[in-house]
Design a protein around this motif. Structure first.
Motif, PDB file in Angstrom:
ATOM      1  N   MET A  95     -31.217   5.634  38.254  1.00 54.08           N
ATOM      2  CA  MET A  95     -30.277   4.568  37.941  1.00 54.08           C
ATOM      3  C   MET A  95     -30.969   3.535  37.058  1.00 54.08           C
ATOM      4  SD  MET A  95     -28.395   1.949  40.524  1.00 54.08           S
ATOM      5  CE  MET A  95     -26.717   2.503  40.488  1.00 54.08           C
ATOM      6  N   PRO A  96     -30.333   3.150  35.957  1.00 55.78           N
ATOM      7  CA  PRO A  96     -30.941   2.183  35.051  1.00 55.78           C
ATOM      8  C   PRO A  96     -31.130   0.829  35.727  1.00 55.78           C
ATOM      9  CG  PRO A  96     -28.907   3.103  34.124  1.00 55.78           C
ATOM     10  CD  PRO A  96     -29.042   3.610  35.510  1.00 55.78           C
ATOM     11  N   THR A  97     -32.217   0.173  35.382  1.00 56.01           N
ATOM     12  CA  THR A  97     -32.468  -1.155  35.929  1.00 56.01           C
ATOM     13  C   THR A  97     -31.975  -2.244  34.987  1.00 56.01           C
ATOM     14  OG1 THR A  97     -34.692  -1.121  34.999  1.00 56.01           O
ATOM     15  CG2 THR A  97     -34.443  -0.420  37.292  1.00 56.01           C
ATOM     16  N   ASP A  98     -31.869  -1.933  33.713  1.00 54.39           N
ATOM     17  CA  ASP A  98     -31.365  -2.880  32.737  1.00 54.39           C
ATOM     18  C   ASP A  98     -29.853  -3.031  32.915  1.00 54.39           C
ATOM     19  OD1 ASP A  98     -31.216  -4.389  30.215  1.00 54.39           O
ATOM     20  OD2 ASP A  98     -30.344  -2.540  29.410  1.00 54.39           O
ATOM     21  N   ARG A  99     -29.392  -4.247  33.044  1.00 57.35           N
ATOM     22  CA  ARG A  99     -27.970  -4.509  33.314  1.00 57.35           C
ATOM     23  C   ARG A  99     -27.075  -3.985  32.200  1.00 57.35           C
ATOM     24  NH1 ARG A  99     -25.707  -8.474  37.050  1.00 57.35           N
ATOM     25  NH2 ARG A  99     -27.288  -7.545  38.334  1.00 57.35           N
ATOM     26  N   ARG A 100     -27.461  -4.147  30.947  1.00 59.14           N
ATOM     27  CA  ARG A 100     -26.642  -3.665  29.831  1.00 59.14           C
ATOM     28  C   ARG A 100     -26.502  -2.138  29.877  1.00 59.14           C
ATOM     29  NH1 ARG A 100     -25.262  -7.202  25.915  1.00 59.14           N
ATOM     30  NH2 ARG A 100     -26.227  -9.252  26.003  1.00 59.14           N
ATOM     31  N   THR A 101     -27.591  -1.459  30.187  1.00 64.48           N
ATOM     32  CA  THR A 101     -27.553   0.006  30.279  1.00 64.48           C
ATOM     33  C   THR A 101     -26.686   0.433  31.445  1.00 64.48           C
ATOM     34  OG1 THR A 101     -29.756   0.133  29.297  1.00 64.48           O
ATOM     35  CG2 THR A 101     -28.982   2.078  30.487  1.00 64.48           C
ATOM     36  N   LEU A 102     -26.826  -0.237  32.569  1.00 64.39           N
ATOM     37  CA  LEU A 102     -26.001   0.054  33.740  1.00 64.39           C
ATOM     38  C   LEU A 102     -24.517  -0.090  33.404  1.00 64.39           C
ATOM     39  CD1 LEU A 102     -25.794   0.568  36.847  1.00 64.39           C
ATOM     40  CD2 LEU A 102     -25.849  -1.919  37.096  1.00 64.39           C
ATOM     41  N   LEU A 103     -24.170  -1.142  32.687  1.00 65.58           N
ATOM     42  CA  LEU A 103     -22.776  -1.364  32.312  1.00 65.58           C
ATOM     43  C   LEU A 103     -22.292  -0.318  31.304  1.00 65.58           C
ATOM     44  CD1 LEU A 103     -22.866  -5.251  32.083  1.00 65.58           C
ATOM     45  CD2 LEU A 103     -21.627  -3.881  33.788  1.00 65.58           C
ATOM     46  N   ALA A 104     -23.136   0.039  30.355  1.00 65.84           N
ATOM     47  CA  ALA A 104     -22.751   1.070  29.377  1.00 65.84           C
ATOM     48  C   ALA A 104     -22.542   2.412  30.075  1.00 65.84           C
ATOM     49  CB  ALA A 104     -23.802   1.173  28.278  1.00 65.84           C
ATOM     50  N   ASP A 105     -23.425   2.752  31.024  1.00 63.78           N
ATOM     51  CA  ASP A 105     -23.252   3.992  31.785  1.00 63.78           C
ATOM     52  C   ASP A 105     -21.955   3.963  32.590  1.00 63.78           C
ATOM     53  OD1 ASP A 105     -25.597   5.128  30.830  1.00 63.78           O
ATOM     54  OD2 ASP A 105     -26.771   4.617  32.613  1.00 63.78           O
ATOM     55  N   ALA A 106     -21.665   2.826  33.193  1.00 62.37           N
ATOM     56  CA  ALA A 106     -20.418   2.695  33.956  1.00 62.37           C
ATOM     57  C   ALA A 106     -19.213   2.814  33.028  1.00 62.37           C
ATOM     58  CB  ALA A 106     -20.397   1.359  34.706  1.00 62.37           C
ATOM     59  N   ALA A 107     -19.324   2.275  31.826  1.00 66.51           N
ATOM     60  CA  ALA A 107     -18.231   2.372  30.857  1.00 66.51           C
ATOM     61  C   ALA A 107     -17.995   3.832  30.463  1.00 66.51           C
ATOM     62  CB  ALA A 107     -18.532   1.523  29.623  1.00 66.51           C
ATOM     63  N   VAL A 108     -19.059   4.614  30.317  1.00 70.00           N
ATOM     64  CA  VAL A 108     -18.921   6.040  30.021  1.00 70.00           C
ATOM     65  C   VAL A 108     -18.139   6.708  31.150  1.00 70.00           C
ATOM     66  CG1 VAL A 108     -20.179   8.228  29.792  1.00 70.00           C
ATOM     67  CG2 VAL A 108     -20.977   6.188  28.565  1.00 70.00           C
ATOM     68  N   ASP A 109     -18.503   6.405  32.390  1.00 72.98           N
ATOM     69  CA  ASP A 109     -17.798   6.981  33.541  1.00 72.98           C
ATOM     70  C   ASP A 109     -16.318   6.609  33.541  1.00 72.98           C
ATOM     71  OD1 ASP A 109     -20.023   8.238  34.621  1.00 72.98           O
ATOM     72  OD2 ASP A 109     -20.533   6.542  35.922  1.00 72.98           O
ATOM     73  N   VAL A 110     -16.033   5.336  33.310  1.00 74.76           N
ATOM     74  CA  VAL A 110     -14.637   4.875  33.312  1.00 74.76           C
ATOM     75  C   VAL A 110     -13.851   5.580  32.207  1.00 74.76           C
ATOM     76  CG1 VAL A 110     -13.123   2.880  32.901  1.00 74.76           C
ATOM     77  CG2 VAL A 110     -15.139   2.643  34.381  1.00 74.76           C
ATOM     78  N   LEU A 111     -14.432   5.653  31.016  1.00 76.58           N
ATOM     79  CA  LEU A 111     -13.734   6.297  29.909  1.00 76.58           C
ATOM     80  C   LEU A 111     -13.484   7.774  30.211  1.00 76.58           C
ATOM     81  CD1 LEU A 111     -12.523   6.215  27.102  1.00 76.58           C
ATOM     82  CD2 LEU A 111     -14.831   6.538  26.178  1.00 76.58           C
ATOM     83  N   ALA A 112     -14.472   8.459  30.746  1.00 79.45           N
ATOM     84  CA  ALA A 112     -14.316   9.884  31.069  1.00 79.45           C
ATOM     85  C   ALA A 112     -13.254  10.099  32.141  1.00 79.45           C
ATOM     86  CB  ALA A 112     -15.651  10.467  31.523  1.00 79.45           C
ATOM     87  N   GLN A 113     -13.175   9.188  33.098  1.00 85.11           N
ATOM     88  CA  GLN A 113     -12.239   9.354  34.208  1.00 85.11           C
ATOM     89  C   GLN A 113     -10.844   8.838  33.909  1.00 85.11           C
ATOM     90  OE1 GLN A 113     -14.096   7.410  37.541  1.00 85.11           O
ATOM     91  NE2 GLN A 113     -15.706   8.936  37.701  1.00 85.11           N
ATOM     92  N   SER A 114     -10.759   7.752  33.133  1.00 85.80           N
ATOM     93  CA  SER A 114      -9.477   7.064  32.986  1.00 85.80           C
ATOM     94  C   SER A 114      -8.968   6.965  31.560  1.00 85.80           C
ATOM     95  CB  SER A 114      -9.591   5.647  33.562  1.00 85.80           C
ATOM     96  OG  SER A 114     -10.038   5.700  34.891  1.00 85.80           O
TER      97      SER A 114
END
Length: 185
Positions: A1-20
């Motif tokens: 899991m990324p420790t950098d907040r920006r990377t964490l948010l970008a990864d979460a955005a990838v998940d949201v886009l793929a799912q929704s």
């Protein structure tokens, strides 16, 4: 899991886009996916465009790292069967698990880049070890304009992956073998 907040948010955005899809890609949805307090995403990526740009940059970084790793840890193909097997394995990865999630997000971003050319600039294919391995193999086989054939071959594989993501199914070794055979002509 990324420790950098920006990377964490970008990864979460990838998940949201793929799912929704794009309709579901909101700052709030990314906050929830990242398990962060409401408003966190908008504090880092004030606009939807800033969030989308970060998402695309992250996709490209992940893809490039994966392709570089594959190219570096996989021996150069010695024959068409080895090239076929390597490409088929890669295509299979793009249809399952982490690869599927990123592929769905990548294709959604590619479509969106029609309306946002700045995203297209980020998505432009780049040189990496896997691309070089295919090009070098084709050149070693005496294929004229190995670079152009490499681009055509990999674009066709990408099209098969897209078709299978949308329509279901897998990419068969037979299909890849046909593409490799055509590239060698």
């Amino acid at each position: 899991m990324p420790t950098d907040r920006r990377t964490l948010l970008a990864d979460a955005a990838v998940d949201v886009l793929a799912q929704s899809g794009f309709r579901g890609l909101t700052h709030r949805a990314v906050d929830r996916a990242a398990n962060l307090p409401p408003g966190t995403t908008s504090a880092y990526y004030r606009t939807r465009q800033a969030l989308l740009t970060a998402l695309v940059r992250r996709l490209v970084a992940l893809d490039q790292a994966e392709l570089q790793d594959i190219g570096e840890r996989t021996p150069a193909p010695r024959n068409a069967e080895e090239l076929t097997a390597g490409i088929a394995a890669f295509a299979g990865q793009r249809l399952t698990g982490e690869g599927r999630r990123r592929s769905l997000a990548r294709y959604a971003c590619a479509i969106e880049s029609v309306h946002h050319p700045e995203l297209r600039e980020i998505l432009v294919p780049r040189e990496n070890a896997a691309h070089r391995a295919v090009r070098d193999f084709l050149a070693a086989q005496g294929v004229a304009d190995a670079e152009a054939r490499t681009v055509t071959l990999l674009t066709c594989v990408d099209g098969l992956v897209f078709d299978r993501l949308v329509g279901g199914g897998t990419v068969s070794d037979h299909e890849i073998r046909g593409l490799v055979t055509a590239a060698l002509r």
